[in-house]
Design a protein around this motif. Structure first.
Motif, PDB file in Angstrom:
ATOM      1  N   MET A   1       0.840  -1.179   0.000  1.00  0.00           N
ATOM      2  CA  MET A   1       0.000   0.000   0.000  1.00  0.00           C
ATOM      3  C   MET A   1       0.887   1.243   0.000  1.00  0.00           C
ATOM      4  SD  MET A   1      -2.933   1.265   2.743  1.00  0.00           S
ATOM      5  CE  MET A   1      -3.352  -0.401   3.093  1.00  0.00           C
ATOM      6  N   VAL A   2       0.459   2.235  -0.751  1.00  0.00           N
ATOM      7  CA  VAL A   2       1.163   3.511  -0.828  1.00  0.00           C
ATOM      8  C   VAL A   2       0.229   4.592  -0.308  1.00  0.00           C
ATOM      9  CG1 VAL A   2       2.237   5.200  -2.361  1.00  0.00           C
ATOM     10  CG2 VAL A   2       2.503   2.765  -2.827  1.00  0.00           C
ATOM     11  N   VAL A   3       0.770   5.464   0.552  1.00  0.00           N
ATOM     12  CA  VAL A   3       0.004   6.593   1.081  1.00  0.00           C
ATOM     13  C   VAL A   3       0.680   7.879   0.634  1.00  0.00           C
ATOM     14  CG1 VAL A   3      -0.786   7.775   3.162  1.00  0.00           C
ATOM     15  CG2 VAL A   3      -0.773   5.275   3.083  1.00  0.00           C
ATOM     16  N   LEU A   4      -0.110   8.776   0.077  1.00  0.00           N
ATOM     17  CA  LEU A   4       0.388  10.106  -0.278  1.00  0.00           C
ATOM     18  C   LEU A   4      -0.292  11.120   0.629  1.00  0.00           C
ATOM     19  CD1 LEU A   4       0.163  10.018  -4.184  1.00  0.00           C
ATOM     20  CD2 LEU A   4       2.101   9.425  -2.741  1.00  0.00           C
ATOM     21  N   ILE A   5       0.492  12.064   1.111  1.00  0.00           N
ATOM     22  CA  ILE A   5      -0.044  13.175   1.886  1.00  0.00           C
ATOM     23  C   ILE A   5       0.383  14.441   1.146  1.00  0.00           C
ATOM     24  CG2 ILE A   5      -0.071  14.370   4.112  1.00  0.00           C
ATOM     25  CD1 ILE A   5       0.776  11.627   5.353  1.00  0.00           C
ATOM     26  N   ALA A   6      -0.593  15.135   0.588  1.00  0.00           N
ATOM     27  CA  ALA A   6      -0.311  16.311  -0.232  1.00  0.00           C
ATOM     28  C   ALA A   6      -0.816  17.564   0.459  1.00  0.00           C
ATOM     29  CB  ALA A   6      -0.964  16.158  -1.599  1.00  0.00           C
ATOM     30  N   LYS A   7       0.127  18.386   0.895  1.00  0.00           N
ATOM     31  CA  LYS A   7      -0.207  19.642   1.577  1.00  0.00           C
ATOM     32  C   LYS A   7      -0.453  20.730   0.540  1.00  0.00           C
ATOM     33  CE  LYS A   7       1.603  23.005   4.891  1.00  0.00           C
ATOM     34  NZ  LYS A   7       2.766  23.355   5.740  1.00  0.00           N
ATOM     35  N   ASN A   8      -1.592  21.394   0.669  1.00  0.00           N
ATOM     36  CA  ASN A   8      -1.968  22.485  -0.227  1.00  0.00           C
ATOM     37  C   ASN A   8      -2.212  23.740   0.590  1.00  0.00           C
ATOM     38  OD1 ASN A   8      -2.810  21.289  -3.135  1.00  0.00           O
ATOM     39  ND2 ASN A   8      -3.127  19.774  -1.526  1.00  0.00           N
ATOM     40  N   THR A   9      -1.421  24.765   0.332  1.00  0.00           N
ATOM     41  CA  THR A   9      -1.623  26.053   0.986  1.00  0.00           C
ATOM     42  C   THR A   9      -2.330  26.957  -0.021  1.00  0.00           C
ATOM     43  OG1 THR A   9       0.396  25.724   2.273  1.00  0.00           O
ATOM     44  CG2 THR A   9      -0.511  27.962   2.197  1.00  0.00           C
ATOM     45  N   VAL A  10      -3.584  27.269   0.270  1.00  0.00           N
ATOM     46  CA  VAL A  10      -4.457  27.974  -0.655  1.00  0.00           C
ATOM     47  C   VAL A  10      -4.345  29.490  -0.450  1.00  0.00           C
ATOM     48  CG1 VAL A  10      -6.876  28.215  -1.364  1.00  0.00           C
ATOM     49  CG2 VAL A  10      -5.996  25.981  -0.656  1.00  0.00           C
TER      50      VAL A  10
END
Length: 95
Positions: free
Chosen positions: A1-10
């Motif tokens: 399993m692969v987990v991605l955590i993508a931080k987005n500063t809007v």
């Protein structure tokens, strides 16, 4: 399993536009065969920061996701609403 955590500063004032596009991305991605889960969470300490928490069966499923037409269309539109590029961490589930 692969987990991605993508931080987005809007960008300030662009949260609603971001959420509209993010909801479209979520709905589409959750239909992918290799997607285990795909959630968007907000940072309790900063109203401009959101994280996509993505779980995929394997690295191939991640590549399939990135190759979809909606990903190719939505990511640039989402990118225009961010202060800086998304910060993505690729993780492996230990337990």
């Amino acid at each position: 399993m692969v987990v991605l955590i993508a931080k987005n500063t809007v960008k300030q004032g662009m949260q609603q536009a971001f959420l509209q596009l993010a909801k479209e991305m979520i709905a589409q991605t959750r239909q992918e065969e290799g997607c285990i889960s795909y959630d968007l969470v907000s940072d309790q300490g900063d109203p401009q920061v959101y994280y996509f928490i993505e779980k995929y069966a394997d690295a191939e499923a991640v590549e399939v996701h990135r190759g979809t037409a909606y990903f190719q269309t939505l990511v640039p539109r989402i990118g225009a609403l961010r202060v800086k590029p998304s910060e993505v961490s690729t993780c492996t589930v230990i337990e």
